[in-house]
Design an enzyme around this catalytic site. Structure first.
Site, mmCIF file in Angstrom:
data_model
loop_
_atom_site.group_PDB
_atom_site.id
_atom_site.type_symbol
_atom_site.label_atom_id
_atom_site.label_comp_id
_atom_site.label_asym_id
_atom_site.label_seq_id
_atom_site.Cartn_x
_atom_site.Cartn_y
_atom_site.Cartn_z
ATOM 1 C CG HIS A 1 0.111 2.724 8.816
ATOM 2 N ND1 HIS A 1 -0.318 1.886 9.821
ATOM 3 C CD2 HIS A 1 1.238 2.149 8.316
ATOM 4 C CE1 HIS A 1 0.510 0.866 9.930
ATOM 5 N NE2 HIS A 1 1.472 1.002 9.019
ATOM 6 C CD GLU A 2 2.967 3.550 5.192
ATOM 7 O OE1 GLU A 2 4.145 3.399 5.577
ATOM 8 O OE2 GLU A 2 2.162 2.603 5.148
ATOM 9 C CG ASN B 1 10.970 4.276 1.814
ATOM 10 O OD1 ASN B 1 11.349 3.163 2.100
ATOM 11 N ND2 ASN B 1 10.116 4.517 0.828
ATOM 12 N N GLY C 1 0.821 -1.201 0.000
ATOM 13 C CA GLY C 1 0.000 0.000 0.000
ATOM 14 C C GLY C 1 0.854 1.249 0.000
ATOM 15 C CB ALA C 2 2.113 3.605 1.542
#
Length: 853
Positions: free
Chosen positions: A294-295, A262, A258-259
């Protein structure tokens, strides 16, 4: 079949790295087929490792051009997995290892490492993709600051951290925060940016940018707003500020996940960035908000503090899922969000726990780590943290998290480190609670009631089903939030949390004048299955009066499951008590429309199959399909006037907005439309589809038309309008695969797969079609095995190109043993065909072996 599969990697065999890294410098000279990568790595011996160990550098698919130690050439012979520098070749203290390698991004179809997606260079290094870029200790417990120079003829050259220098055809980036190699990122392409700025609580300005292809920038506004909301929320709720000068997001067409979080350069599957009212549904907007958050939250729970080894994966993923669930509850509504999370958990993780792929939240061994990015690690991991927060209280949770960030910033940690901060911050012994990380399977909690006219007693008994490699288990600590609802609908006992820490435990309530109805597992306080036979009428009473939104919804769900079960097994008519019990909810305009929409949502066919299997029955997919259709018709007929009134009353009166209140109104309207379509064969859906000015209503109405057998013209028009939009066209493929009549679903999917615009190499398109078929329960599980055979053939084809994507899609077979012997024979044959295919990947070999074991 890969008969020379590597030995499994085991948690018990962990050893610290022989050397640590003080600094990493990388130079990339980009070329589609012959990219050169020069690495300069400053090593020092690890004082916590035994002396005299060799230095192991991971590397796969690399052509070594040259290698040096402290400027002196060295001769090394890499094997298929890397190279080893023997201790006698290494200086006693710190030293610099340099290497130049050549890689082929254009030929990298696995989308792991450095690859090219429609002319754009991009990376995916989690979990072990960095070893496909250069020789390196590619493990999460080796952390270092990075400086990266990119040379190429593309206008945008991005990497982690802050930009420090640039000129024509080159750019340099520096990330001062130590990070493991899996967080490395590089993007180079012809891109445009949507830009904004965020001012942190301490007054620092952070430049924000979302990079997309020309023509997509107009669809990035919602993602940018979600990013700024996430940054503000993390400061307010967790006290976590962002720590670089710039935060970049890049949307990529071809992406297995999904992603990816980094550091400073998040790379996203484009479907979780791009949105407009005409092209994205409310569910798409919801996913974008959640995944952006989330990321971003990973910046602290995953990046600043990472995991020591991949067995600890839930340390970052379970915690970050819990954090994004908290955030989404604040943004979209706590009750509806919680129910949605439970639906996801039951559909994905409970299913995983019930089959051959069951494993603990912290696994003890694996052959391929990519196969353990699972619902157990993510969603069940989040539930474990939710229980922990419930047990220690809000203040205790905050103290523990503050201590976690203070104590472990810049470290690679373990589950033991995580639990220790809770013990130190709250004084609570968590030895038994740790079993949630160690034992697989979904606990079952049996509940019995006793009433003597004044005293009411509840007895809870836990059982722990056997799972692969774990036949016997110790009792868990299960927090059960509960209350009592009186005969007049009032709450007799407010929510209290009972800690079920042994096989059996009872609780008594004395001095009552009438038998109460127990409201159990409020808020879904633990990821367990309740075995409880309530008194007649108790569920309807809870549905009408329970003060806990989850428990109220669950009462309705249990009524629906019981009604469907009787229709499937006994060919009974729809339960009139269930149909009538929904009337007050439909009429109650004080209730959140999104909650009312959930109450109208019948359990899907996969859920019904799991319910029957859990009660000892062999599910018949065709009988389930027929019974659910009859129940849907009966529900619609019972409430037809109210449903039609809702469709009219909730018609759009203002331009589309993705806010929670507007989305809730659309959800209720489309739920009503879906039921009415079961009566009028799509007549009203045709009108709604013609008038729709947003994708949410257009797609929902189109689904009604397809299900009613009237979708041919609308599908053609949809394709004509959106054939050049890759993300919208995925919806077109998925809708037809998931809603085709079961008897012809395989033929429908076969025809769709033969189309020129079915790009099976794109993970989104492959998932849309074959994931769609898997959700067509009776179609995929067709008695002649044609669904199994079709998917097996395509998985073999995909495995040759993209093993990670193929292995993840193979989980459609995970519960094949729950069905009848004929279907089991066909499923086994399909899995055996995959297993015996020459050259099968390690990813797929492990998955199929576990499912056949």
């Amino acid at each position: 079949m890969n008969r020379d599969a590597p030995a499994p990697i085991r948690l018990a065999d962990y050893t610290p790295p022989s050397h640590l890294i003080e600094h990493t410098a990388l130079t990339f000279r980009l070329d589609p087929g012959r990219t050169r990568v020069r690495s300069v790595i400053r090593f020092r011996p690890n004082p916590n490792a035994p002396a005299g160990l060799p230095l192991r550098l991971d590397g796969e698919g690399l052509v070594l051009i040259a290698a040096e130690i402290d400027g002196e050439p060295v001769t090394v012979q890499p094997d298929a997995t890397g190279l080893v520098l023997p201790p006698e070749a290494l200086p006693d203290g710190a030293f610099t290892f340099s290497a130049e390698v050549e890689i082929d991004p254009q030929g990298n179809t696995a989308l792991d490492g450095l690859y090219i997606s429609n002319g754009m260079y991009c990376t995916q290094c989690e979990a072990e993709g960095f070893r496909k870029i250069t020789f390196y200790p590619d493990r999460p417990d080796v952390m270092a600051p990075f400086r990266v120079r990119i040379e190429g003829d593309l206008p945008v050259l991005l990497s982690n951290g802050n930009p420090v220098a640039a000129g024509p055809g080159w750019a340099e980036w520096e990330d001062p925060h130590p990070k493991p190699s899996y967080l490395f990122a590089l993007v180079a392409g012809d891109l445009v940016a949507t830009r904004d700025r965020f001012t942190t609580a301490s007054g620092r300005d952070v430049d924000l940018a979302i990079w997309v292809r020309e023509g997509d920038a107009a669809r990035t506004g919602f993602a940018m707003a979600a990013l700024k909301r996430s940054m503000a929320w993390d400061e307010a709720v967790y006290g976590r500020e962002y720590d670089l000068d710039i935060f970049n997001i890049v949307a990529v067409d071809d992406f297995n996940m999904g992603a990816m979080e980094n550091k400073g350069l998040n790379i996203f599957n484009a479907k979780f960035v791009l949105a407009s009212p005409e092209t994205a549904t409310d569910a798409d907007y919801d996913n974008i908000e959640r995944i952006v958050a989330h990321e971003y939250f990973h910046n602290w729970t995953g990046n600043r503090i990472t995991c020591r080894d991949w067995f600890q994966l839930s340390l970052k993923e379970g915690l970050t899922v819990y954090r994004d669930q908290q955030y989404m509850a604040d943004q979209r509504g706590a009750a509806v969000k919680r129910i949605g999370d439970v639906l996801t958990l039951r559909a994905r993780q409970f299913r995983e726990d019930a089959g051959p792929l069951a494993h603990p939240v912290r696994p003890t061994e694996y052959a391929e780590i990519n196969n353990f990015y699972t619902a157990t690690v993510y969603e069940k991991g989040a539930e474990v943290i939710r229980m922990l927060a419930l047990l220690v209280g809000e203040a205790g949770y905050r103290r523990a998290l503050d201590l976690y960030f203070q104590r472990h910033d810049g470290q690679a940690c373990t589950i033991e480190d995580w639990l220790a901060v809770f013990q130190d911050a709250t004084g609570r012994d968590l030895a038994q609670f740790k079993l949630w990380y160690q034992q697989a399977g979904t606990p079952r909690v049996g509940v019995t009631e006793a009433w003597d006219g004044s005293t009411y007693r509840l007895t809870f008994r836990q059982t722990l089903p056997a799972t692969p490699g774990q036949p016997d288990k110790a009792p868990m600590l299960i927090p059960i939030a509960m209350g009592l609802i009186g005969a007049d609908g009032t709450e007799l006992a407010p929510t209290q949390v009972l800690g079920l820490d042994r096989e059996e435990l009872s609780i008594r309530f004395e001095g009552l004048t009438a038998r109460p109805a127990p409201s159990l597992l409020r808020g879904f306080s633990a990821p367990v299955t309740l075995d409880h036979q309530p008194e007649p009428g108790a569920l309807a009473h809870l549905l009408a009066h329970d003060t806990d939104p989850y428990a109220r919804w669950e009462a309705g769900r249990q009524l629906a499951l019981a009604a469907a079960e009787a229709m499937i097994l006994q060919d009974a008519p729809a339960d009139p008590d269930y149909l009538s019990a929904l009337s007050p909810l439909l009429a109650d305009e004080a209730l959140d429309p999104a909650f009312r929409a959930l109450m109208l949502r019948l359990p899907d066919e996969e859920t019904l199959a799991a319910h029957l299997a859990g009660r000892g029955h062999v599910p018949d997919p065709n009988a389930i399909h027929r019974a659910r259709a009859r129940l849907k018709q009966a529900l619609a007929a019972r409430h037809e006037p109210a449903l039609r009134a809702l469709i009219a009353a909730l018609a759009p009166a203002a331009p589309y907005s993705p806010d929670a209140a507007s989305a809730g109104r659309r959800a209720l309207r489309m739920a009503a439309l879906g039921l009415i379509s079961a009566l009028d064969q799509g007549v009203m859906a045709q009108q709604v589809h013609a008038e729709a000015d947003n994708m949410t209503e257009a797609q929902a109405a189109l689904a009604c038309l397809v299900e009613a057998g009237r979708g041919e013209k609308a599908l053609a028009a949809f394709h004509s309008r959106w054939r050049h939009d890759r993300l919208v066209l995925d919806k077109w493929f998925a809708l037809q695969a998931s809603l085709a009549p079961p008897e012809s679903a395989v033929e429908t999917v076969t025809a769709l797969a033969a189309r020129d615009d079915f790009d099976w190499t794109n993970p989104n398109r492959f998932r849309a079609l074959f994931g769609g078929l898997a959700t067509n329960h009776a179609g995929f599980h067709r008695a002649d095995g044609a669904g199994y055979a079709l998917v097996a053939d395509w998985l073999i084809r995909l495995d040759n190109r993209n093993p990670q994507a193929a292995a993840r899609q193979s989980t459609v077979f995970d519960n094949w043993r729950r069905y009848d012997s004929t279907r089991q024979t066909h499923a086994r044959a399909a899995l055996t065909t995959i297993r015996d295919h020459p050259g099968l990947s390690r990813d797929m070999s492990e998955m199929v072996a576990r499912m056949l074991a």
